[in-house]
Scaffold this motif. Structure first.
Motif, PDB file in Angstrom:
ATOM      1  N   LEU A 186       0.833  -1.195   0.000  1.00  0.00           N
ATOM      2  CA  LEU A 186       0.000   0.000   0.000  1.00  0.00           C
ATOM      3  C   LEU A 186       0.872   1.251   0.000  1.00  0.00           C
ATOM      4  N   PRO A 187       0.417   2.309  -0.627  1.00  0.00           N
ATOM      5  CA  PRO A 187       1.151   3.579  -0.519  1.00  0.00           C
ATOM      6  C   PRO A 187       0.979   4.171   0.869  1.00  0.00           C
ATOM      7  N   LYS A 188       1.761   5.172   1.177  1.00  0.00           N
ATOM      8  CA  LYS A 188       1.701   5.826   2.494  1.00  0.00           C
ATOM      9  C   LYS A 188       0.272   6.283   2.794  1.00  0.00           C
ATOM     10  N   GLY A 189      -0.211   5.894   3.956  1.00  0.00           N
ATOM     11  CA  GLY A 189      -1.562   6.284   4.362  1.00  0.00           C
ATOM     12  C   GLY A 189      -2.648   5.370   3.829  1.00  0.00           C
ATOM     13  N   GLY A 190      -2.309   4.440   2.935  1.00  0.00           N
ATOM     14  CA  GLY A 190      -3.301   3.531   2.367  1.00  0.00           C
ATOM     15  C   GLY A 190      -3.743   2.495   3.390  1.00  0.00           C
ATOM     16  N   MET A 191      -5.007   2.120   3.351  1.00  0.00           N
ATOM     17  CA  MET A 191      -5.534   1.118   4.279  1.00  0.00           C
ATOM     18  C   MET A 191      -6.355   0.098   3.513  1.00  0.00           C
TER      19      MET A 191
ATOM     20  N   PHE B  66      -6.015  -6.335   8.617  1.00  0.00           N
ATOM     21  CA  PHE B  66      -6.031  -4.895   8.377  1.00  0.00           C
ATOM     22  C   PHE B  66      -4.619  -4.465   8.025  1.00  0.00           C
ATOM     23  N   GLU B  67      -4.461  -3.784   6.882  1.00  0.00           N
ATOM     24  CA  GLU B  67      -3.143  -3.369   6.423  1.00  0.00           C
ATOM     25  C   GLU B  67      -3.067  -1.852   6.366  1.00  0.00           C
ATOM     26  N   TYR B  68      -1.882  -1.367   6.620  1.00  0.00           N
ATOM     27  CA  TYR B  68      -1.687   0.083   6.614  1.00  0.00           C
ATOM     28  C   TYR B  68      -0.333   0.420   6.002  1.00  0.00           C
ATOM     29  N   GLY B  69      -0.331   1.388   5.102  1.00  0.00           N
ATOM     30  CA  GLY B  69       0.925   1.831   4.494  1.00  0.00           C
ATOM     31  C   GLY B  69       1.565   2.915   5.350  1.00  0.00           C
ATOM     32  N   VAL B  70       2.603   2.558   6.069  1.00  0.00           N
ATOM     33  CA  VAL B  70       3.269   3.524   6.958  1.00  0.00           C
ATOM     34  C   VAL B  70       4.062   4.526   6.123  1.00  0.00           C
ATOM     35  N   THR B  71       4.799   4.008   5.171  1.00  0.00           N
ATOM     36  CA  THR B  71       5.470   4.852   4.183  1.00  0.00           C
ATOM     37  C   THR B  71       5.234   4.181   2.830  1.00  0.00           C
ATOM     38  N   ASN B  72       5.807   4.739   1.803  1.00  0.00           N
ATOM     39  CA  ASN B  72       5.652   4.101   0.497  1.00  0.00           C
ATOM     40  C   ASN B  72       6.514   2.846   0.362  1.00  0.00           C
ATOM     41  N   LYS B  73       7.322   2.563   1.394  1.00  0.00           N
ATOM     42  CA  LYS B  73       8.160   1.363   1.357  1.00  0.00           C
ATOM     43  C   LYS B  73       7.862   0.389   2.488  1.00  0.00           C
TER      44      LYS B  73
ATOM     45  N   GLY C  60       1.133 -10.333  13.455  1.00  0.00           N
ATOM     46  CA  GLY C  60       1.559  -9.038  12.956  1.00  0.00           C
ATOM     47  C   GLY C  60       2.380  -9.277  11.696  1.00  0.00           C
ATOM     48  N   GLU C  61       2.483  -8.273  10.887  1.00  0.00           N
ATOM     49  CA  GLU C  61       3.222  -8.455   9.634  1.00  0.00           C
ATOM     50  C   GLU C  61       3.888  -7.141   9.249  1.00  0.00           C
ATOM     51  N   ALA C  62       5.118  -7.234   8.829  1.00  0.00           N
ATOM     52  CA  ALA C  62       5.823  -6.053   8.327  1.00  0.00           C
ATOM     53  C   ALA C  62       6.467  -6.403   7.002  1.00  0.00           C
ATOM     54  N   ILE C  63       6.279  -5.526   6.035  1.00  0.00           N
ATOM     55  CA  ILE C  63       6.922  -5.711   4.723  1.00  0.00           C
ATOM     56  C   ILE C  63       7.673  -4.438   4.390  1.00  0.00           C
ATOM     57  N   TYR C  64       8.935  -4.608   4.122  1.00  0.00           N
ATOM     58  CA  TYR C  64       9.743  -3.456   3.733  1.00  0.00           C
ATOM     59  C   TYR C  64      10.258  -3.689   2.313  1.00  0.00           C
ATOM     60  N   ARG C  65       9.905  -2.787   1.420  1.00  0.00           N
ATOM     61  CA  ARG C  65      10.304  -2.957   0.016  1.00  0.00           C
ATOM     62  C   ARG C  65      11.618  -2.215  -0.247  1.00  0.00           C
ATOM     63  N   LEU C  66      12.548  -2.955  -0.788  1.00  0.00           N
ATOM     64  CA  LEU C  66      13.857  -2.387  -1.127  1.00  0.00           C
ATOM     65  C   LEU C  66      13.886  -1.917  -2.576  1.00  0.00           C
ATOM     66  N   MET C  67      13.232  -2.660  -3.457  1.00  0.00           N
ATOM     67  CA  MET C  67      13.211  -2.293  -4.882  1.00  0.00           C
ATOM     68  C   MET C  67      11.838  -2.622  -5.459  1.00  0.00           C
TER      69      MET C  67
ATOM     70  N   ILE D  53       6.617   9.112  -9.085  1.00  0.00           N
ATOM     71  CA  ILE D  53       5.823   9.553  -7.937  1.00  0.00           C
ATOM     72  C   ILE D  53       5.755   8.383  -6.979  1.00  0.00           C
ATOM     73  N   SER D  54       6.446   8.498  -5.856  1.00  0.00           N
ATOM     74  CA  SER D  54       6.433   7.426  -4.873  1.00  0.00           C
ATOM     75  C   SER D  54       5.006   7.237  -4.366  1.00  0.00           C
ATOM     76  N   GLY D  55       4.537   6.014  -4.403  1.00  0.00           N
ATOM     77  CA  GLY D  55       3.157   5.754  -4.010  1.00  0.00           C
ATOM     78  C   GLY D  55       2.205   5.779  -5.190  1.00  0.00           C
ATOM     79  N   ALA D  56       2.704   6.237  -6.340  1.00  0.00           N
ATOM     80  CA  ALA D  56       1.887   6.209  -7.568  1.00  0.00           C
ATOM     81  C   ALA D  56       2.765   5.728  -8.713  1.00  0.00           C
TER      82      ALA D  56
END
Lengths: 284, 174
Positions: free
Chosen positions: A40-45, A71-78, A114-121, B146-149
Protein backbone atom coordinates in the motif's frame (compact mmCIF):
# COMPACT_ATOMS: atom_id res chain seq x y z
CA UNK A 1 22.90 -33.49 7.47
CA UNK A 2 21.32 -30.47 5.80
CA UNK A 3 20.81 -30.48 2.05
CA UNK A 4 22.22 -27.74 -0.15
CA UNK A 5 18.69 -26.49 -0.95
CA UNK A 6 17.82 -26.30 2.70
CA UNK A 7 20.95 -24.40 3.54
CA UNK A 8 20.48 -22.05 0.61
CA UNK A 9 16.97 -21.10 1.67
CA UNK A 10 18.07 -20.63 5.24
CA UNK A 11 21.04 -18.56 4.19
CA UNK A 12 18.77 -16.13 2.35
CA UNK A 13 17.47 -15.06 5.70
CA UNK A 14 20.72 -14.96 7.57
CA UNK A 15 21.16 -11.29 6.81
CA UNK A 16 17.93 -10.03 8.28
CA UNK A 17 17.03 -12.43 11.02
CA UNK A 18 14.00 -14.61 11.26
CA UNK A 19 10.29 -14.26 11.32
CA UNK A 20 6.76 -15.29 10.74
CA UNK A 21 4.04 -17.87 10.35
CA UNK A 22 1.23 -19.14 8.18
CA UNK A 23 0.72 -17.34 4.91
CA UNK A 24 -0.63 -13.82 4.85
CA UNK A 25 -0.85 -11.15 2.19
CA UNK A 26 1.00 -8.01 1.47
CA UNK A 27 -1.17 -5.87 -0.70
CA UNK A 28 -3.09 -7.03 -3.69
CA UNK A 29 -1.26 -9.56 -5.81
CA UNK A 30 -2.49 -11.71 -8.68
CA UNK A 31 -1.63 -14.80 -6.64
CA UNK A 32 -3.44 -16.70 -3.91
CA UNK A 33 -0.30 -18.00 -2.19
CA UNK A 34 2.70 -16.11 -3.55
CA UNK A 35 3.45 -12.59 -2.36
CA UNK A 36 4.71 -9.84 -4.61
CA UNK A 37 6.44 -6.61 -3.59
CA UNK A 38 3.28 -4.55 -4.16
CA UNK A 39 2.40 -2.75 -0.95
CA UNK A 40 0.00 0.00 0.00
CA UNK A 41 1.15 3.58 -0.52
CA UNK A 42 1.70 5.83 2.49
CA UNK A 43 -1.56 6.28 4.36
CA UNK A 44 -3.30 3.53 2.37
CA UNK A 45 -5.53 1.12 4.28
CA UNK A 46 -7.06 -2.17 3.32
CA UNK A 47 -9.21 -4.84 4.88
CA UNK A 48 -8.56 -8.29 3.61
CA UNK A 49 -10.42 -11.53 4.21
CA UNK A 50 -9.34 -14.95 3.17
CA UNK A 51 -10.68 -18.43 3.47
CA UNK A 52 -8.74 -21.57 2.63
CA UNK A 53 -10.48 -24.92 2.36
CA UNK A 54 -8.07 -27.81 2.84
CA UNK A 55 -9.11 -31.39 2.18
CA UNK A 56 -7.67 -34.87 2.17
CA UNK A 57 -5.30 -36.77 4.40
CA UNK A 58 -4.47 -40.47 4.30
CA UNK A 59 -6.72 -42.89 6.21
CA UNK A 60 -9.19 -40.26 7.38
CA UNK A 61 -11.86 -37.88 6.20
CA UNK A 62 -10.17 -34.55 6.92
CA UNK A 63 -11.61 -31.13 6.18
CA UNK A 64 -10.24 -27.83 7.35
CA UNK A 65 -11.25 -24.24 6.67
CA UNK A 66 -8.69 -21.65 7.71
CA UNK A 67 -9.77 -18.04 7.94
CA UNK A 68 -7.87 -14.83 8.23
CA UNK A 69 -9.03 -11.27 8.67
CA UNK A 70 -6.43 -8.63 8.11
CA UNK A 71 -6.03 -4.90 8.38
CA UNK A 72 -3.14 -3.37 6.42
CA UNK A 73 -1.69 0.08 6.61
CA UNK A 74 0.92 1.83 4.49
CA UNK A 75 3.27 3.52 6.96
CA UNK A 76 5.47 4.85 4.18
CA UNK A 77 5.65 4.10 0.50
CA UNK A 78 8.16 1.36 1.36
CA UNK A 79 6.85 -0.01 4.65
CA UNK A 80 3.54 -1.74 5.22
CA UNK A 81 2.29 -3.09 8.54
CA UNK A 82 -0.62 -5.42 9.14
CA UNK A 83 -2.47 -7.03 12.00
CA UNK A 84 -4.73 -10.00 11.65
CA UNK A 85 -6.71 -12.73 13.35
CA UNK A 86 -6.46 -16.38 12.36
CA UNK A 87 -9.12 -19.00 13.05
CA UNK A 88 -10.08 -22.35 11.67
CA UNK A 89 -12.62 -25.12 11.55
CA UNK A 90 -11.53 -28.75 11.39
CA UNK A 91 -13.54 -31.92 11.02
CA UNK A 92 -11.77 -35.29 11.21
CA UNK A 93 -13.31 -38.74 10.83
CA UNK A 94 -10.65 -41.50 10.84
CA UNK A 95 -11.57 -44.62 8.89
CA UNK A 96 -8.37 -46.60 9.33
CA UNK A 97 -6.22 -47.43 12.34
CA UNK A 98 -3.25 -45.87 10.59
CA UNK A 99 -4.90 -42.43 10.64
CA UNK A 100 -2.72 -39.85 12.40
CA UNK A 101 -5.57 -37.77 13.79
CA UNK A 102 -8.35 -38.56 16.26
CA UNK A 103 -12.03 -37.95 15.58
CA UNK A 104 -12.64 -34.24 16.02
CA UNK A 105 -14.91 -31.35 15.14
CA UNK A 106 -13.38 -28.07 16.21
CA UNK A 107 -13.89 -24.39 15.56
CA UNK A 108 -11.25 -22.26 17.19
CA UNK A 109 -9.35 -19.04 17.23
CA UNK A 110 -5.73 -19.94 16.54
CA UNK A 111 -3.62 -16.80 16.69
CA UNK A 112 -3.09 -13.12 16.21
CA UNK A 113 -0.38 -12.15 13.75
CA UNK A 114 1.56 -9.04 12.96
CA UNK A 115 3.22 -8.46 9.63
CA UNK A 116 5.82 -6.05 8.33
CA UNK A 117 6.92 -5.71 4.72
CA UNK A 118 9.74 -3.46 3.73
CA UNK A 119 10.30 -2.96 0.02
CA UNK A 120 13.86 -2.39 -1.13
CA UNK A 121 13.21 -2.29 -4.88
CA UNK A 122 10.08 -1.98 -6.98
CA UNK A 123 9.69 -4.09 -10.13
CA UNK A 124 8.14 -1.05 -11.81
CA UNK A 125 11.39 0.89 -11.57
CA UNK A 126 13.96 -1.92 -11.33
CA UNK A 127 14.43 -5.14 -13.27
CA UNK A 128 13.65 -7.08 -10.10
CA UNK A 129 11.53 -6.13 -7.12
CA UNK A 130 12.71 -7.12 -3.66
CA UNK A 131 11.05 -6.89 -0.26
CA UNK A 132 11.61 -8.33 3.21
CA UNK A 133 8.71 -9.85 5.07
CA UNK A 134 8.43 -10.81 8.73
CA UNK A 135 5.39 -12.21 10.52
CA UNK A 136 5.20 -13.27 14.16
CA UNK A 137 2.06 -14.98 15.46
CA UNK A 138 0.87 -15.87 18.93
CA UNK A 139 -2.15 -17.86 20.09
CA UNK A 140 -3.32 -20.24 22.82
CA UNK A 141 -0.51 -22.80 23.05
CA UNK A 142 0.93 -21.61 19.79
CA UNK A 143 3.87 -19.45 18.67
CA UNK A 144 5.11 -18.89 15.18
CA UNK A 145 7.55 -16.71 13.33
CA UNK A 146 8.01 -16.57 9.58
CA UNK A 147 10.34 -14.70 7.25
CA UNK A 148 10.15 -14.37 3.52
CA UNK A 149 11.96 -12.78 0.69
CA UNK A 150 9.54 -11.31 -1.82
CA UNK A 151 11.07 -11.28 -5.26
CA UNK A 152 9.21 -10.38 -8.44
CA UNK A 153 9.79 -9.18 -11.94
CA UNK A 154 7.55 -7.74 -14.64
CA UNK A 155 7.62 -8.34 -18.37
CA UNK A 156 5.62 -7.30 -21.44
CA UNK A 157 4.77 -3.80 -20.18
CA UNK A 158 3.88 -5.19 -16.73
CA UNK A 159 1.41 -7.67 -18.16
CA UNK A 160 3.39 -10.72 -17.13
CA UNK A 161 4.37 -10.99 -13.46
CA UNK A 162 6.66 -13.68 -12.12
CA UNK A 163 7.33 -13.96 -8.42
CA UNK A 164 9.27 -16.11 -5.98
CA UNK A 165 9.17 -16.39 -2.18
CA UNK A 166 11.79 -18.34 -0.24
CA UNK A 167 10.29 -18.83 3.22
CA UNK A 168 11.49 -20.06 6.59
CA UNK A 169 8.98 -20.64 9.36
CA UNK A 170 9.45 -21.71 12.97
CA UNK A 171 6.53 -23.05 14.96
CA UNK A 172 6.01 -23.98 18.60
CA UNK A 173 2.89 -25.86 19.73
CA UNK A 174 2.02 -26.71 23.33
CA UNK A 175 1.99 -30.47 23.92
CA UNK A 176 1.25 -31.39 27.52
CA UNK A 177 3.79 -29.56 29.63
CA UNK A 178 6.25 -29.05 26.80
CA UNK A 179 6.39 -27.60 23.32
CA UNK A 180 6.45 -29.39 20.01
CA UNK A 181 8.80 -27.59 17.64
CA UNK A 182 8.71 -27.52 13.86
CA UNK A 183 10.46 -25.80 11.00
CA UNK A 184 9.22 -25.33 7.47
CA UNK A 185 11.24 -24.26 4.49
CA UNK A 186 9.24 -23.31 1.44
CA UNK A 187 9.84 -22.05 -2.03
CA UNK A 188 6.83 -20.53 -3.77
CA UNK A 189 6.84 -19.69 -7.45
CA UNK A 190 4.15 -17.94 -9.46
CA UNK A 191 3.52 -16.53 -12.89
CA UNK A 192 0.47 -14.49 -13.84
CA UNK A 193 -0.59 -12.81 -17.04
CA UNK A 194 -2.98 -9.90 -17.38
CA UNK A 195 -5.78 -11.28 -19.57
CA UNK A 196 -7.80 -8.06 -19.51
CA UNK A 197 -7.82 -4.88 -17.45
CA UNK A 198 -8.07 -6.01 -13.84
CA UNK A 199 -8.09 -9.72 -14.73
CA UNK A 200 -5.09 -12.00 -14.23
CA UNK A 201 -4.75 -15.73 -14.78
CA UNK A 202 -1.77 -17.61 -13.47
CA UNK A 203 -0.17 -20.68 -11.97
CA UNK A 204 1.52 -21.23 -8.63
CA UNK A 205 3.91 -23.88 -7.38
CA UNK A 206 4.98 -24.72 -3.87
CA UNK A 207 7.88 -26.86 -2.66
CA UNK A 208 7.95 -27.48 1.07
CA UNK A 209 10.30 -29.21 3.49
CA UNK A 210 9.09 -30.04 6.98
CA UNK A 211 11.56 -30.48 9.79
CA UNK A 212 11.23 -31.56 13.41
CA UNK A 213 12.87 -28.96 15.60
CA UNK A 214 13.32 -25.24 15.17
CA UNK A 215 16.53 -24.71 13.31
CA UNK A 216 17.28 -24.73 9.65
CA UNK A 217 20.96 -24.94 10.41
CA UNK A 218 21.56 -28.10 12.35
CA UNK A 219 19.21 -28.95 15.19
CA UNK A 220 16.14 -29.83 13.13
CA UNK A 221 15.57 -33.17 11.43
CA UNK A 222 14.02 -33.21 7.96
CA UNK A 223 10.74 -35.11 8.00
CA UNK A 224 9.28 -34.85 4.51
CA UNK A 225 9.29 -32.94 1.25
CA UNK A 226 6.07 -32.13 -0.54
CA UNK A 227 5.06 -30.29 -3.68
CA UNK A 228 1.86 -28.72 -4.94
CA UNK A 229 0.72 -26.65 -7.89
CA UNK A 230 -2.40 -25.16 -9.39
CA UNK A 231 -4.09 -22.29 -11.18
CA UNK A 232 -5.09 -18.89 -9.87
CA UNK A 233 -7.51 -16.23 -11.04
CA UNK A 234 -7.51 -12.63 -9.89
CA UNK A 235 -9.92 -9.80 -10.58
CA UNK A 236 -9.79 -6.23 -9.36
CA UNK A 237 -11.95 -3.22 -9.92
CA UNK A 238 -11.50 0.13 -8.24
CA UNK A 239 -11.15 -0.39 -4.51
CA UNK A 240 -11.82 -4.10 -4.32
CA UNK A 241 -10.24 -7.27 -5.58
CA UNK A 242 -10.68 -11.02 -5.29
CA UNK A 243 -8.33 -13.92 -5.91
CA UNK A 244 -9.16 -17.60 -6.21
CA UNK A 245 -6.38 -20.17 -6.17
CA UNK A 246 -6.36 -23.96 -6.18
CA UNK A 247 -3.44 -26.14 -5.13
CA UNK A 248 -3.26 -29.88 -5.68
CA UNK A 249 -0.53 -31.87 -4.00
CA UNK A 250 1.72 -33.55 -6.53
CA UNK A 251 2.62 -37.22 -5.96
CA UNK A 252 6.29 -36.43 -5.50
CA UNK A 253 6.47 -36.33 -1.71
CA UNK A 254 9.47 -37.93 -0.03
CA UNK A 255 9.94 -39.26 3.48
CA UNK A 256 13.20 -38.03 4.95
CA UNK A 257 13.09 -39.38 8.50
CA UNK A 258 12.35 -43.03 7.80
CA UNK A 259 8.83 -42.90 9.23
CA UNK A 260 6.63 -44.86 6.88
CA UNK A 261 3.53 -42.70 7.31
CA UNK A 262 5.16 -39.34 6.61
CA UNK A 263 4.22 -39.96 3.00
CA UNK A 264 1.61 -42.30 1.60
CA UNK A 265 1.47 -43.15 -2.10
CA UNK A 266 3.67 -40.17 -2.88
CA UNK A 267 1.62 -37.67 -0.85
CA UNK A 268 2.79 -36.03 2.37
CA UNK A 269 0.55 -36.73 5.32
CA UNK A 270 0.82 -33.26 6.81
CA UNK A 271 -0.18 -31.52 3.59
CA UNK A 272 -3.73 -31.44 2.23
CA UNK A 273 -4.33 -33.19 -1.05
CA UNK A 274 -6.33 -30.20 -2.28
CA UNK A 275 -6.60 -26.58 -1.16
CA UNK A 276 -8.84 -23.83 -2.44
CA UNK A 277 -8.14 -20.29 -1.32
CA UNK A 278 -10.35 -17.26 -1.76
CA UNK A 279 -9.02 -13.83 -0.89
CA UNK A 280 -11.04 -10.67 -0.93
CA UNK A 281 -9.75 -7.19 -0.28
CA UNK A 282 -11.23 -3.72 -0.01
CA UNK A 283 -9.11 -0.61 0.01
CA UNK A 284 -10.44 1.94 2.46
CA UNK B 1 -9.61 -25.37 24.86
CA UNK B 2 -12.09 -24.33 22.28
CA UNK B 3 -12.54 -20.64 21.68
CA UNK B 4 -15.70 -19.52 19.94
CA UNK B 5 -15.61 -16.36 17.92
CA UNK B 6 -17.62 -14.30 15.58
CA UNK B 7 -16.91 -13.88 11.90
CA UNK B 8 -16.78 -10.10 11.97
CA UNK B 9 -14.80 -9.49 8.86
CA UNK B 10 -17.26 -10.50 6.21
CA UNK B 11 -19.62 -7.83 7.48
CA UNK B 12 -16.80 -5.35 7.73
CA UNK B 13 -15.65 -5.75 4.17
CA UNK B 14 -19.12 -5.44 2.76
CA UNK B 15 -19.35 -1.88 4.01
CA UNK B 16 -19.48 0.19 0.88
CA UNK B 17 -16.49 2.41 0.24
CA UNK B 18 -16.38 5.51 -1.90
CA UNK B 19 -15.71 4.91 -5.55
CA UNK B 20 -12.72 6.64 -7.06
CA UNK B 21 -13.89 6.53 -10.66
CA UNK B 22 -13.47 10.11 -11.74
CA UNK B 23 -14.00 11.81 -15.08
CA UNK B 24 -11.86 14.90 -14.77
CA UNK B 25 -11.98 16.35 -18.24
CA UNK B 26 -13.81 15.85 -21.48
CA UNK B 27 -11.74 15.84 -24.67
CA UNK B 28 -12.98 19.34 -25.46
CA UNK B 29 -11.97 20.64 -22.04
CA UNK B 30 -8.50 19.12 -22.38
CA UNK B 31 -8.13 20.70 -25.84
CA UNK B 32 -8.95 24.11 -24.39
CA UNK B 33 -6.55 23.67 -21.48
CA UNK B 34 -3.59 22.68 -23.66
CA UNK B 35 -4.30 24.89 -26.69
CA UNK B 36 -6.42 27.84 -25.47
CA UNK B 37 -8.35 29.52 -28.26
CA UNK B 38 -7.32 27.06 -30.97
CA UNK B 39 -9.60 25.19 -33.34
CA UNK B 40 -9.30 21.43 -33.83
CA UNK B 41 -9.76 19.28 -36.90
CA UNK B 42 -10.33 15.59 -36.34
CA UNK B 43 -7.82 13.46 -38.21
CA UNK B 44 -8.36 9.93 -36.90
CA UNK B 45 -6.60 7.17 -38.76
CA UNK B 46 -5.78 3.47 -38.52
CA UNK B 47 -2.14 2.62 -38.02
CA UNK B 48 -0.62 0.17 -40.47
CA UNK B 49 1.20 -2.93 -39.29
CA UNK B 50 4.48 -1.37 -40.35
CA UNK B 51 3.72 1.79 -38.36
CA UNK B 52 2.75 -0.23 -35.29
CA UNK B 53 5.99 -2.17 -35.49
CA UNK B 54 8.02 1.03 -35.94
CA UNK B 55 6.31 2.69 -32.97
CA UNK B 56 7.00 -0.33 -30.78
CA UNK B 57 10.61 -0.35 -31.95
CA UNK B 58 11.09 3.36 -31.31
CA UNK B 59 9.27 3.62 -27.97
CA UNK B 60 9.70 0.16 -26.50
CA UNK B 61 5.98 0.17 -25.72
CA UNK B 62 3.38 -2.06 -27.34
CA UNK B 63 0.68 -0.31 -29.38
CA UNK B 64 -2.65 -1.31 -27.84
CA UNK B 65 -5.02 0.37 -30.26
CA UNK B 66 -4.64 0.56 -34.02
CA UNK B 67 -7.00 3.51 -34.13
CA UNK B 68 -5.08 6.77 -33.63
CA UNK B 69 -7.20 9.56 -32.19
CA UNK B 70 -5.56 12.74 -33.45
CA UNK B 71 -6.69 16.32 -34.05
CA UNK B 72 -4.84 18.96 -36.05
CA UNK B 73 -4.52 22.20 -34.11
CA UNK B 74 -5.21 25.49 -35.91
CA UNK B 75 -2.19 27.13 -34.29
CA UNK B 76 0.05 24.29 -35.43
CA UNK B 77 0.71 21.00 -33.73
CA UNK B 78 -1.37 18.02 -32.75
CA UNK B 79 -3.72 16.97 -30.00
CA UNK B 80 -3.76 13.22 -29.28
CA UNK B 81 -5.85 11.03 -26.99
CA UNK B 82 -4.75 7.60 -25.84
CA UNK B 83 -4.96 5.37 -22.79
CA UNK B 84 -2.64 3.25 -20.68
CA UNK B 85 -3.27 0.58 -18.11
CA UNK B 86 -3.06 1.58 -14.48
CA UNK B 87 -3.05 -1.00 -11.73
CA UNK B 88 -6.45 -2.32 -12.76
CA UNK B 89 -8.04 -0.09 -15.31
CA UNK B 90 -7.29 2.12 -18.26
CA UNK B 91 -6.20 5.72 -17.73
CA UNK B 92 -7.30 7.90 -20.67
CA UNK B 93 -5.04 10.89 -21.21
CA UNK B 94 -4.47 13.67 -23.74
CA UNK B 95 -1.20 14.93 -25.17
CA UNK B 96 -0.59 18.22 -26.90
CA UNK B 97 2.35 18.55 -29.29
CA UNK B 98 3.32 22.00 -30.52
CA UNK B 99 4.28 23.00 -34.06
CA UNK B 100 7.95 22.23 -33.31
CA UNK B 101 7.24 18.69 -32.21
CA UNK B 102 7.71 19.36 -28.50
CA UNK B 103 5.27 18.40 -25.78
CA UNK B 104 3.00 21.31 -24.91
CA UNK B 105 1.07 19.58 -22.17
CA UNK B 106 -0.62 16.45 -20.93
CA UNK B 107 -3.96 16.06 -19.18
CA UNK B 108 -5.45 13.06 -17.37
CA UNK B 109 -9.02 12.67 -18.59
CA UNK B 110 -10.23 9.93 -16.26
CA UNK B 111 -8.85 8.03 -13.30
CA UNK B 112 -10.52 4.94 -11.87
CA UNK B 113 -7.87 3.54 -9.53
CA UNK B 114 -8.00 3.58 -5.74
CA UNK B 115 -4.46 4.96 -5.49
CA UNK B 116 -2.05 6.84 -7.72
CA UNK B 117 -4.22 9.84 -8.57
CA UNK B 118 -1.16 12.03 -7.91
CA UNK B 119 -0.37 11.81 -11.61
CA UNK B 120 -2.80 14.70 -12.02
CA UNK B 121 -0.41 16.85 -10.02
CA UNK B 122 0.48 19.86 -12.18
CA UNK B 123 4.13 19.85 -11.15
CA UNK B 124 4.58 16.25 -12.19
CA UNK B 125 2.88 16.79 -15.55
CA UNK B 126 4.92 19.94 -16.12
CA UNK B 127 8.06 17.80 -16.40
CA UNK B 128 6.92 16.72 -19.86
CA UNK B 129 6.66 20.23 -21.31
CA UNK B 130 9.21 20.96 -24.03
CA UNK B 131 10.43 17.39 -24.35
CA UNK B 132 10.67 15.67 -27.71
CA UNK B 133 10.23 12.03 -26.73
CA UNK B 134 12.92 9.43 -27.23
CA UNK B 135 14.33 6.64 -25.14
CA UNK B 136 15.18 8.85 -22.18
CA UNK B 137 11.58 9.96 -21.68
CA UNK B 138 11.22 7.44 -18.89
CA UNK B 139 10.56 7.26 -15.19
CA UNK B 140 13.87 7.59 -13.41
CA UNK B 141 15.47 9.45 -16.31
CA UNK B 142 13.82 12.61 -17.63
CA UNK B 143 10.67 12.05 -15.58
CA UNK B 144 10.61 11.66 -11.82
CA UNK B 145 8.71 8.79 -10.27
CA UNK B 146 5.82 9.55 -7.94
CA UNK B 147 6.43 7.43 -4.87
CA UNK B 148 3.16 5.75 -4.01
CA UNK B 149 1.89 6.21 -7.57
CA UNK B 150 4.65 4.32 -9.34
CA UNK B 151 2.47 2.21 -11.59
CA UNK B 152 0.37 5.09 -12.87
CA UNK B 153 3.28 7.48 -13.34
CA UNK B 154 5.34 4.82 -15.14
CA UNK B 155 2.55 3.77 -17.46
CA UNK B 156 1.48 7.32 -18.31
CA UNK B 157 5.11 8.16 -19.08
CA UNK B 158 5.35 5.07 -21.27
CA UNK B 159 2.14 6.13 -23.00
CA UNK B 160 3.47 9.61 -23.69
CA UNK B 161 6.69 8.12 -25.09
CA UNK B 162 4.59 5.88 -27.34
CA UNK B 163 2.54 8.82 -28.59
CA UNK B 164 5.68 10.88 -29.25
CA UNK B 165 7.02 7.98 -31.33
CA UNK B 166 3.66 7.81 -33.10
CA UNK B 167 3.88 11.51 -33.85
CA UNK B 168 7.43 11.18 -35.22
CA UNK B 169 6.61 8.18 -37.39
CA UNK B 170 3.07 8.93 -38.54
CA UNK B 171 2.18 12.60 -38.10
CA UNK B 172 5.27 14.77 -38.30
CA UNK B 173 5.77 16.68 -41.54
CA UNK B 174 8.55 15.25 -43.61
Amino acid sequence: MRSKVELAVAALFAGFGTAAATPAFADETPFAYVYTTDILPKGGMEIEQWLTANNGRPFESWHNIAGRTEFEYGVTNKLQLALYANYDYTRVRPFDTRAADARETDLKFTSVSGEAIYRLMSPYTHPVGLALYVEPAIGPGFREIEAKLLIDSHFLDDRLIVAMNPIVEYEWEREGTGWSKHTELQLLLGAAYRLAPGLFGGVEFKAKRELDGVSAFGNADPAADSFSAGPTLHYAKGEWWATLGVQAQLPWARTLNGEALETVNGFAHEEPRYSVRLRFGVEL
Amino acid sequence: MRARFIFIPVAAITISTPLHAEVYLTVEEAQTLIFPGAAFTEDFRNLTNAEIAAIKEASGVKVENRRLKAWRVSSGGWFLVDQVLGKHDYIPFALGIDANGAIKGIEILEYREAYGGEIRNANWRAQFAGKHGGASLKIGKEIKNISGATISSKHVTDGVRRLMATYAIVLAER
